[in-house]
Design a protein around this motif. Structure first.
Motif: not given
Length: 173
Positions: A17, A20, A53-54, A56-58, A60-61
């Protein structure tokens, strides 16, 4: 969110994360160089790692995007002069950074933005009168369009009074 992941997999996902780079993430997580070269892309296909990961990404967004409440609170702080900004001011001894409160134009702009979202038509007689006039003009335009198309009800004996000259519509035609 991290249920079912080993400690290595969690570290791999967290490192991935950051930059990349799956290979570097695998090395930092403690996988061997050979394993990292051959299997780092496969780690990304692991269902548990991918969902971690998905998620965590959402997360963060969602933290990057301001809510409407945050925006309104910011406008209110600017309007009240509570928000400050750093500006560089040139002086005799060189430049220095100082905190500055919002200028009047900034405060007025914030007030306009707030009023766009919370108009006080009921509390502002001038605005209420403007809205009444706009509605009346729209009603007149609609009546005239129906009259031209012959759509006005024959039983409706209402006479439209034009606001210019005070005569009935069509009286001078």
């Amino acid at each position: 969110m991290s249920r079912g992941l080993t400690a290595k997999q969690r570290v791999f996902a967290d490192e991935y994360l950051k930059d990349g780079n799956a290979y570097q993430a695998a090395i930092k997580a403690g996988y061997s160089d050979n394993y990292a070269k051959a299997q780092s892309s496969k780690l990304l296909e692991n269902v548990g790692i991918k969902s971690y990961i998905d998620a965590k990404m959402s997360e963060i967004e969602s933290k990057k995007i301001a809510t409407a409440r945050e925006v309104m609170e910011f406008y209110a702080r600017v309007l009240r002069g509570d928000e400050t900004e750093e500006v560089v001011v040139a002086g005799l001894d060189g430049a220095e950074v100082v905190e500055r409160k919002p200028q009047l134009k900034d405060r007025m702009s914030a007030a306009r933005e707030i009023m766009k979202r919370y108009p006080l038509a009921g509390n502002d007689p001038a605005l209420a009168e403007q809205l009444r006039k706009i509605k009346a003009e729209a009603d007149i335009a609609e009546w005239k369009a129906k009259e031209l198309l012959g759509d006005n009800n024959a039983e409706d004996k209402t006479t439209l009074i034009d606001d210019i000259g005070g005569e009935a519509d069509g009286a001078n035609n």
